[in-house]
Design a protein around this motif. Sequence first.
Motif, PDB file in Angstrom:
ATOM      1  N   VAL A  23       0.811  -1.376   0.105  1.00 15.77           N
ATOM      2  CA  VAL A  23       0.080   0.003   0.140  1.00 15.77           C
ATOM      3  C   VAL A  23       0.860   1.221   0.025  1.00 15.77           C
ATOM      4  O   VAL A  23       0.268   2.453  -0.155  1.00 15.77           O
ATOM      5  N   PHE A  24       2.225   1.181   0.112  1.00 14.32           N
ATOM      6  CA  PHE A  24       2.967   2.360   0.032  1.00 14.32           C
ATOM      7  C   PHE A  24       3.743   2.257  -0.890  1.00 14.32           C
ATOM      8  O   PHE A  24       5.001   3.213  -0.986  1.00 14.32           O
TER       9      PHE A  24
ATOM     10  N   ASP B  34      -2.428   3.597   6.011  1.00 14.06           N
ATOM     11  CA  ASP B  34      -3.679   3.228   5.207  1.00 14.06           C
ATOM     12  C   ASP B  34      -4.517   2.263   6.221  1.00 14.06           C
ATOM     13  O   ASP B  34      -4.085   1.840   7.509  1.00 14.06           O
ATOM     14  N   GLY B  35      -5.592   2.078   5.938  1.00 12.73           N
ATOM     15  CA  GLY B  35      -6.608   1.474   6.712  1.00 12.73           C
ATOM     16  C   GLY B  35      -6.971   1.886   7.956  1.00 12.73           C
ATOM     17  O   GLY B  35      -6.619   2.920   8.431  1.00 12.73           O
TER      18      GLY B  35
ATOM     19  N   ASP C 119      -9.185   0.487  11.773  1.00 13.24           N
ATOM     20  CA  ASP C 119      -9.516  -0.545  12.872  1.00 13.24           C
ATOM     21  C   ASP C 119     -10.850   0.041  13.666  1.00 13.24           C
ATOM     22  O   ASP C 119     -11.124  -0.688  14.529  1.00 13.24           O
TER      23      ASP C 119
ATOM     24  N   ARG D 228     -10.370  -1.093   2.986  1.00 13.65           N
ATOM     25  CA  ARG D 228      -9.371  -0.570   2.864  1.00 13.65           C
ATOM     26  C   ARG D 228      -8.379  -1.242   3.907  1.00 13.65           C
ATOM     27  O   ARG D 228      -7.368  -1.339   3.977  1.00 13.65           O
ATOM     28  N   GLY D 229      -9.008  -2.277   4.556  1.00 12.39           N
ATOM     29  CA  GLY D 229      -8.417  -2.940   5.461  1.00 12.39           C
ATOM     30  C   GLY D 229      -7.874  -2.592   6.789  1.00 12.39           C
ATOM     31  O   GLY D 229      -8.335  -1.412   7.264  1.00 12.39           O
ATOM     32  N   ARG D 230      -7.126  -3.351   7.612  1.00 14.04           N
ATOM     33  CA  ARG D 230      -6.588  -2.745   9.000  1.00 14.04           C
ATOM     34  C   ARG D 230      -5.409  -1.768   8.818  1.00 14.04           C
ATOM     35  O   ARG D 230      -4.848  -1.390   7.926  1.00 14.04           O
TER      36      ARG D 230
ATOM     37  N   ILE E 196      -2.487   0.393   9.089  1.00 12.24           N
ATOM     38  CA  ILE E 196      -1.310   0.241   8.892  1.00 12.24           C
ATOM     39  C   ILE E 196      -0.409   1.363   8.638  1.00 12.24           C
ATOM     40  O   ILE E 196      -0.787   2.283   8.110  1.00 12.24           O
TER      41      ILE E 196
ATOM     42  N   ARG F 267      -4.320   7.406  14.106  1.00  7.96           N
ATOM     43  CA  ARG F 267      -3.688   6.274  14.501  1.00  7.96           C
ATOM     44  C   ARG F 267      -2.257   5.832  14.312  1.00  7.96           C
ATOM     45  O   ARG F 267      -1.953   4.665  14.262  1.00  7.96           O
TER      46      ARG F 267
ATOM     47  N   ASP G 295       0.990   4.821  14.076  1.00  6.72           N
ATOM     48  CA  ASP G 295       1.982   4.212  15.169  1.00  6.72           C
ATOM     49  C   ASP G 295       3.144   3.364  14.456  1.00  6.72           C
ATOM     50  O   ASP G 295       2.826   2.258  14.300  1.00  6.72           O
ATOM     51  N   TYR G 296       4.183   3.937  14.433  1.00  6.66           N
ATOM     52  CA  TYR G 296       5.088   2.818  13.986  1.00  6.66           C
ATOM     53  C   TYR G 296       6.064   2.835  14.860  1.00  6.66           C
ATOM     54  O   TYR G 296       6.939   3.860  15.300  1.00  6.66           O
TER      55      TYR G 296
ATOM     56  N   ALA H  25       2.328  -1.209  15.747  1.00  6.24           N
ATOM     57  CA  ALA H  25       2.846  -0.943  14.606  1.00  6.24           C
ATOM     58  C   ALA H  25       3.133  -2.124  13.653  1.00  6.24           C
ATOM     59  O   ALA H  25       3.392  -3.116  14.144  1.00  6.24           O
ATOM     60  N   SER H  26       3.038  -1.779  12.594  1.00  9.75           N
ATOM     61  CA  SER H  26       2.932  -3.084  11.572  1.00  9.75           C
ATOM     62  C   SER H  26       3.945  -2.930  10.586  1.00  9.75           C
ATOM     63  O   SER H  26       4.070  -1.644  10.211  1.00  9.75           O
TER      64      SER H  26
ATOM     65  N   ARG I 216       3.409  -4.823   4.310  1.00 11.14           N
ATOM     66  CA  ARG I 216       3.354  -3.718   3.269  1.00 11.14           C
ATOM     67  C   ARG I 216       1.975  -3.956   2.741  1.00 11.14           C
ATOM     68  O   ARG I 216       1.447  -2.786   2.058  1.00 11.14           O
TER      69      ARG I 216
ATOM     70  N   ASN J  32      -2.008  -4.092   3.435  1.00  9.16           N
ATOM     71  CA  ASN J  32      -3.086  -4.206   4.714  1.00  9.16           C
ATOM     72  C   ASN J  32      -4.416  -4.922   4.249  1.00  9.16           C
ATOM     73  O   ASN J  32      -5.331  -4.442   4.108  1.00  9.16           O
ATOM     74  N   SER J  33      -4.174  -5.847   4.018  1.00  8.40           N
ATOM     75  CA  SER J  33      -5.160  -6.832   3.580  1.00  8.40           C
ATOM     76  C   SER J  33      -6.414  -6.925   4.605  1.00  8.40           C
ATOM     77  O   SER J  33      -6.213  -6.731   5.690  1.00  8.40           O
ATOM     78  N   LEU J  34      -7.579  -7.105   3.955  1.00 11.57           N
ATOM     79  CA  LEU J  34      -8.587  -7.168   4.844  1.00 11.57           C
ATOM     80  C   LEU J  34      -8.414  -8.146   5.808  1.00 11.57           C
ATOM     81  O   LEU J  34      -7.778  -9.349   5.713  1.00 11.57           O
ATOM     82  N   SER J  35      -9.104  -7.816   7.044  1.00 18.04           N
ATOM     83  CA  SER J  35      -8.669  -8.888   8.082  1.00 18.04           C
ATOM     84  C   SER J  35      -8.837 -10.152   7.882  1.00 18.04           C
ATOM     85  O   SER J  35      -9.758 -10.882   7.138  1.00 18.04           O
TER      86      SER J  35
ATOM     87  N   PHE K 140     -10.723  -1.194  20.716  1.00 18.18           N
ATOM     88  CA  PHE K 140      -9.845  -0.532  21.687  1.00 18.18           C
ATOM     89  C   PHE K 140     -10.565  -0.555  23.077  1.00 18.18           C
ATOM     90  O   PHE K 140     -10.171   0.323  24.018  1.00 18.18           O
TER      91      PHE K 140
END
Lengths: 427, 228
Positions: A128-129, A148-149, A151, A163-165, A167, A198, A200-201, B4-5, B8, B10-13, B105
């Motif tokens: 995504v980047f 991106d994404g 939660d 867009r997913g979770r 990241i 959100r 957070d790296y 943090a992830s 690369r 961010n697939s759907l959960s 959260f």
Amino acid sequence: MAKKIAFKTLGCRLNQYETDTLISQFKKGGFEVVDYKEEADVYVVNTCTVTNKSDHKSRNTIQQGKRIKPDAVMLVTGCMANHRKDQLNANEQITYVVDNDRKSSIFSIVDAHFKGELVNPDEYEKDVFGFAVGEETIHTRSLLKIQDGCDNFCSFCIIPFVRGRAISRPVQEVLENARELIRIGYKELVITGVNIGRYDYEGILFEDLIEQILALPGDFRVRISSMEPEGFGEKLYSMLNHPKLSPHLHICLQSGSEAILLKMRRMYTARSFSEMVQSIRSVRPDMNLTTDIIVGFPGETDEDFQASLDRVKEMGFTHVHTFKYSKRDGTRAARAGDQVPEKVKSARSEEMRLLSEENKRAYRSSFIGKQQRLIIEKSGNAYSLGLGEHFVPVKVMGKKLPANSWQLVQIVGIESGDDPALIGELL
Amino acid sequence: MEKASTKRGNSLSEVRVHEVIEVRHLTDTAYVLRMTKGSMDFIPGQYISIGKVASIDKRDYSIYSSPNDEYLEVLIKEVADGMVSKSLRNMKPGEPIEVEGPFGFFQLKPDTLNERKHLFIASGTGISPFHSMVTSFPELNYHLIHGVRYGADAYEKSMYQSNRITVCSSRDGKGDYYGRVTDWLKENPIDQSTYCYLCGNSDMINDAFDILEAQGVPSEHIHAEVYF
Ligand SMILES: Cc1cc2nc3c(=O)[nH]c(=O)nc-3n(C[C@H](O)[C@H](O)[C@H](O)COP(=O)(O)OP(=O)(O)OC[C@H]3O[C@@H](n4cnc5c(N)ncnc54)[C@H](O)[C@@H]3O)c2cc1C
Ligand code: SF4
């Protein structure tokens, strides 16, 4: 002869950013980028699916391209490609459906297609980047993608599903990207993502990242685009007067009713939001605050809507991006019983629009007699149009000023109409 | 907060297939669904989204069990006319079930876990995340107020220390308190330094929020998880 490619972007800034970088890649790769209304060999539709209206627009756009050139490659990406993938794959007008997180592979996919390879977009890497910096994108300011994404799963929102979770982009990569944009000559970096607060790296939070970007050398300014209130930490307050930080914040309120905010599963109350605005204004009284409001969320009563109007008035939002609630399959709110009739939503939306215009005029008028430092976005003989640091449009009459240049002006008046530009004179 | 992830995409959960271990019936309409845990890692208070395999209908349920347990549990109350809450009740041991998550959260603040007083306010199955918290952190200083219609809906009350739970039943006198949680709150003002967590239906949460703020609890000490 160079192949022709046309792009159409629907929806949010993030989509625009991604299209811009794709345009750059295709230009570098020898393609001629043409207007979507023209004949092309490839049409790329970067779709949106946040409302029914956006689904509808996306479908129309696909048909429009196919009408112009029926045998062109039609590539559909963006949020609708995730949300309605099966439906789109079954549509014979579409050649390729590319997921959001494979968007950065679009150049490789199209390139492989014209080399005669068999292409399955689902086999491309997710990244995504993976977007290169655009040297020749459409705008004078550049978006800087940091995240991106999402939660949060607000009960009305389809974005976490498409867009997913969440990241976060690595800090060093963001900073390198920012340095490169400054080197190319961009004057304004607009911080972009789905839920940037959100960020957070590895323990570096949103405000830490903004601090690091602001510390980069160069003559540029940073604008924090749309953010959720929970991203607003203590440190951010101390940066609000930073000379490189544009005093404009778009913070999404969505409703002024406590009961509706809870049903939306938002993570703040209207009261705490209002306190946050007061704190922002105590540090930066001239802050330009804009917001999003949803009208007609299931169960929204006249009193709930009035609470939204009251909060918008009280907090002085100078622009309200008003959305009529739109049912999105798979979201919790879509299953709620008490949907609001369309007519009521339209009436509420109109009322909110009028209030927003009133606030906008009052805010912009307050600049008369003051100075603004503009970045010229549009250069013409009749006038040049620039954006001041507070994200207010300013026209300099009778002067053709170079695009993407800084100009210091004195504000002397304001136009009429619903989106009035200020009138400035060069200093 | 989400870690943090470095990935690369961010697939759907991710959807994982777990296996039903048992269905434990608590009342005519409430049950605990126990599943295999697989590699699921979560923080007490988080929820998962579950549904039958290949069904597009998934629903969110707070995790009832503790991360220390070897299984995964959710506490479900059948909703009249509800689709998923009813169908999951009939699942049989060994049947596969799709699980997404964990999400959310609604978590205790790790730095204040053992120092602060915690007030947990639940309506109905809103007790579920508190069950997970209480069984995960035995030292926790908490008081749990559980709002139910009838005393019999005080799900697995014996799991909590008797001096730490107050069941408020609004339709019969079979709880510890006859009335709504909001009535109890008005009669028992809360110390302003208490960290308050509210979970369940939004009407109760809205009213309780107002009462707590009026009693001087700062809004940043009040956390809510809304089910509907
Ligand atoms: C974060 C989160 C955690 C949750 N955790 C739990 C949990 O631990 N245990 C649990 O039992 N439920 C929980 N829920 C609610 C759950 O997700 C479902 O909404 C519920 O089980 C009903 O699903 P259904 O398919 O049976 O009903 P649906 O077919 O989705 O809905 C039928 C009708 O009932 C209404 N409705 C939905 N939920 C409720 C409700 N809880 N009470 C009354 N009416 C309702 C709907 O608005 C709709 O009109 C949670 C919800 C959220 C958002
Ligand atoms: S925070 Fe924004 S993107 Fe995320 S679910 Fe809520 S509205 Fe959607």
